[in-house]
Write an enzyme that holds these catalytic residues in place. Structure first.
Site, PDB file in Angstrom:
ATOM      1  N   ILE A   1       0.328  -1.989   2.083  1.00 27.27           N
ATOM      2  CA  ILE A   1       0.827  -3.243   1.518  1.00 27.27           C
ATOM      3  C   ILE A   1      -0.162  -3.813   0.513  1.00 27.27           C
ATOM      4  CG2 ILE A   1       1.522  -5.617   2.049  1.00 27.27           C
ATOM      5  CD1 ILE A   1       2.551  -4.600   4.740  1.00 27.27           C
TER       6      ILE A   1
ATOM      7  N   SER B   1      -3.700  -9.016   3.981  1.00 33.94           N
ATOM      8  CA  SER B   1      -2.871  -7.846   4.242  1.00 33.94           C
ATOM      9  C   SER B   1      -3.615  -6.916   5.199  1.00 33.94           C
ATOM     10  CB  SER B   1      -2.553  -7.133   2.925  1.00 33.94           C
ATOM     11  OG  SER B   1      -1.835  -5.957   3.161  1.00 33.94           O
TER      12      SER B   1
ATOM     13  N   GLY C   1      -7.649  -6.354   2.603  1.00 36.04           N
ATOM     14  CA  GLY C   1      -6.974  -5.212   3.199  1.00 36.04           C
ATOM     15  C   GLY C   1      -6.479  -4.246   2.150  1.00 36.04           C
ATOM     16  N   GLY C   2      -6.939  -3.002   2.224  1.00 41.57           N
ATOM     17  CA  GLY C   2      -6.570  -1.988   1.239  1.00 41.57           C
ATOM     18  C   GLY C   2      -5.668  -0.922   1.817  1.00 41.57           C
ATOM     19  N   GLY C   3      -4.780  -1.327   2.755  1.00 38.64           N
ATOM     20  CA  GLY C   3      -3.781  -0.401   3.264  1.00 38.64           C
ATOM     21  C   GLY C   3      -2.602  -0.328   2.317  1.00 38.64           C
TER      22      GLY C   3
ATOM     23  N   CYS D   1      12.560  -6.091   6.367  1.00 38.73           N
ATOM     24  CA  CYS D   1      12.696  -5.091   5.305  1.00 38.73           C
ATOM     25  C   CYS D   1      13.527  -5.621   4.146  1.00 38.73           C
ATOM     26  CB  CYS D   1      13.307  -3.813   5.855  1.00 38.73           C
ATOM     27  SG  CYS D   1      13.631  -2.566   4.586  1.00 38.73           S
TER      28      CYS D   1
ATOM     29  N   LEU E   1      20.614 -11.054   8.927  1.00 39.39           N
ATOM     30  CA  LEU E   1      20.769  -9.620   9.109  1.00 39.39           C
ATOM     31  C   LEU E   1      20.000  -8.881   8.018  1.00 39.39           C
ATOM     32  CD1 LEU E   1      24.585  -9.277   9.940  1.00 39.39           C
ATOM     33  CD2 LEU E   1      22.674  -8.716  11.470  1.00 39.39           C
TER      34      LEU E   1
ATOM     35  N   HIS F   1      13.830  23.425 -14.544  1.00 39.37           N
ATOM     36  CA  HIS F   1      12.893  23.129 -15.630  1.00 39.37           C
ATOM     37  C   HIS F   1      13.653  22.491 -16.792  1.00 39.37           C
ATOM     38  CE1 HIS F   1       9.501  23.577 -18.355  1.00 39.37           C
ATOM     39  NE2 HIS F   1      10.362  24.047 -19.259  1.00 39.37           N
TER      40      HIS F   1
END
Length: 473
Positions: free
Chosen positions: A192, A277, A188-190, A42, A38, A452
């Site tokens: 992830i 990736s 891969g430069g996305g 993610c 479960l 502030h």
């Protein structure tokens, strides 16, 4: 043995278990079929474990800079094994929490692999679920009035790049590393790829990103992409864009070597390990789609605005339908689908209003459309920007890199998009998401008094900057 349900959910990831809880709240007799744990990708192989390691990398870098804050330290070392143990303890705690929620909701859990059956003696419609139980017991037959497919996704690879789990990795294997490599090629430069590049570099790994597009983070606003590239390069990360990886050149021996095609020229790269990736593919094979009229396009399940497939009693959400492929998106898609099943009047999700976050160092976050998208859609725009270097709290934190950019429609003053890069922006983006939902203007955002000193002051100043009224620049 067969059991009847109002709703059976295939997949107990973030989208699936949240949908199950909402169904339970609405009085639907509900079951989840989950072959793994479960929480899904993610919790066990994505959001949570990677962010736990990113936090360890952040603390490591902060301690190394302690002298800047007047704190003297000696003998700083990284214990990666301890970082991994901390990561796993967080995952285990959250996993226990999800299990408790499912029990509390009186939701039945079938630990096994579920498949859709066609019309049979159990039902004249496709959708009966056969569960191959993990414990080897006889298959369970579940007869639901409705089915929700929440089967998630898996890391994609490129033809010729065989994932061996030792030298050529996906994020799944990288999260299980027992030792850090000396060098890493990231294909891969996305999102992830950028997160892993930031983390590994902060752990003192020599990192090179090979990206096919003309920029990293190609779906984000160009200014955010440019700023992230500058920040990563300042860490020593090498970023090669316009690089077509040539998989047939991959050689693995005492590390690896691979070639790319850049502007017609072949270039070679070497590293101890490689992280692939390049996106994620839907988990749709082997779940009985062929026994239904459900349509698949480029590997993803096709649904309407309420997540119904062509079989109106079978719904699908999350990564398996494509879209944004984010955990919080899957959760809300699941809620919408369940409410539609329960005949609750609901409005479709407006995807432009969903925040997108990148948890590297620096962080980046956005909601709404980019400047380029706004112009493509025919908007005449106003843009306000404000840097963190003019924000007192950012200087106090020692993290003054980055800015907030707000895009507004010149004719209506409505906000179109908000884009941030800098300290803790993933925790600040929700204010802008609410502003978009409420159809707010930049003036209304600026009229909300930001305390502030706080990092959130940058949002108010950027909102003022839309009309040239920024106070501290």
């Amino acid at each position: 043995m067969s059991t009847e349900y109002d709703l059976v959910i295939l997949g107990g990831g973030t989208g699936g278990y949240v949908a199950a809880i909402r169904a339970s709240q609405l009085g639907l007799k509900t079951a989840i079929v989950e072959a793994g744990k479960l929480g899904g990708t993610c919790l066990h192989a994505g959001c949570i474990p990677s962010k736990a390691l990113l936090r360890s990398a952040e603390v490591y870098q902060t301690v190394k800079k302690a002298a800047d804050f007047g704190v003297k330290t000696e003998g700083i070392t990284l214990d990666f094994e301890a970082a991994q143990k901390r990561k796993q303890s967080i995952v285990d705690k959250l996993h226990n929490g999800v299990q408790y929620l499912i029990k509390q909701g009186k939701i039945d859990l079938y630990e096994g692999y579920g498949r859709l059956l066609g019309p049979s003696i159990f039902s004249p419609m496709p959708g009966t679920v056969s569960v191959e139980m993990n414990n080897g017991e006889e298959n369970e037959i579940l007869i639901p009035k409705n089915v929700l497919l929440a089967t998630g996704s898996r890391p994609r690879t490129l033809p010729g790049l065989t994932i061996d789990g030792e030298t050529v990795l996906t994020s799944d294997e990288a999260l299980k590393l027992e030792e850090l490599p000396s060098s890493m090629l990231i294909v891969g430069g996305g999102v992830i790829g950028v997160e892993w590049a930031s983390m590994l570099s902060d752990f003192n790994v020599d990192v090179t990103i090979l990206e096919y597009a003309d920029r990293i983070l190609p779906t984000e606003d160009k200014e955010i992409s440019k700023a992230m590239e500058k920040a990563l390069k300042s860490k020593g990360i090498k970023i090669i864009t316009g690089a077509e990886v040539l998989p047939d050149t991959l050689a693995v021996q005492d590390g690896l070597a691979i070639s790319t095609l850049e502007n017609g020229s072949k270039k070679d790269y070497q590293a101890e390990k490689m992280l692939v990736s390049v996106g994620r593919d839907a988990n749709t094979s082997g779940i009985g789609i062929e026994n239904t009229e459900i349509e698949i396009n480029r590997g993803f399940i096709q649904v309407n605005e309420f997540y119904q497939t062509k079989e109106s009693h079978i719904y699908a959400i999350g990564d398996c339908i494509g879209g944004m492929q984010l955990a919080h998106v899957a959760s809300h898609e699941g809620i919408k689908a369940v409410e539609h099943i329960a005949n609750i009047k609901t409005e479709p999700i407006q995807y432009d209003f969903i925040p997108r976050c990148i948890y590297g160092s620096p962080e980046a976050a956005s909601v709404g459309i980019t400047e380029e998208e706004a112009l493509t859609r025919g908007h005449k725009i106003k843009v306000g920007k404000f840097p963190f270097q003019a924000i007192g709290k950012a200087l106090v934190l020692g993290e003054s890199e980055g800015f907030v950019k707000i895009i507004s429609d010149e004719n209506t003053d409505d906000l179109l998009g908000v884009h941030m890069i800098g300290p803790h922006v993933t925790d600040m983006i929700s204010e802008s998401g609410l502003a978009l939902i409420l159809n707010a203007t930049a003036w209304e955002v600026a009229s909300s008094i930001h305390p502030h000193p706080s990092l959130s002051e940058v949002i108010g100043e950027a909102a003022l900057a839309v009309d040239g009224l920024a106070l501290h620049m």
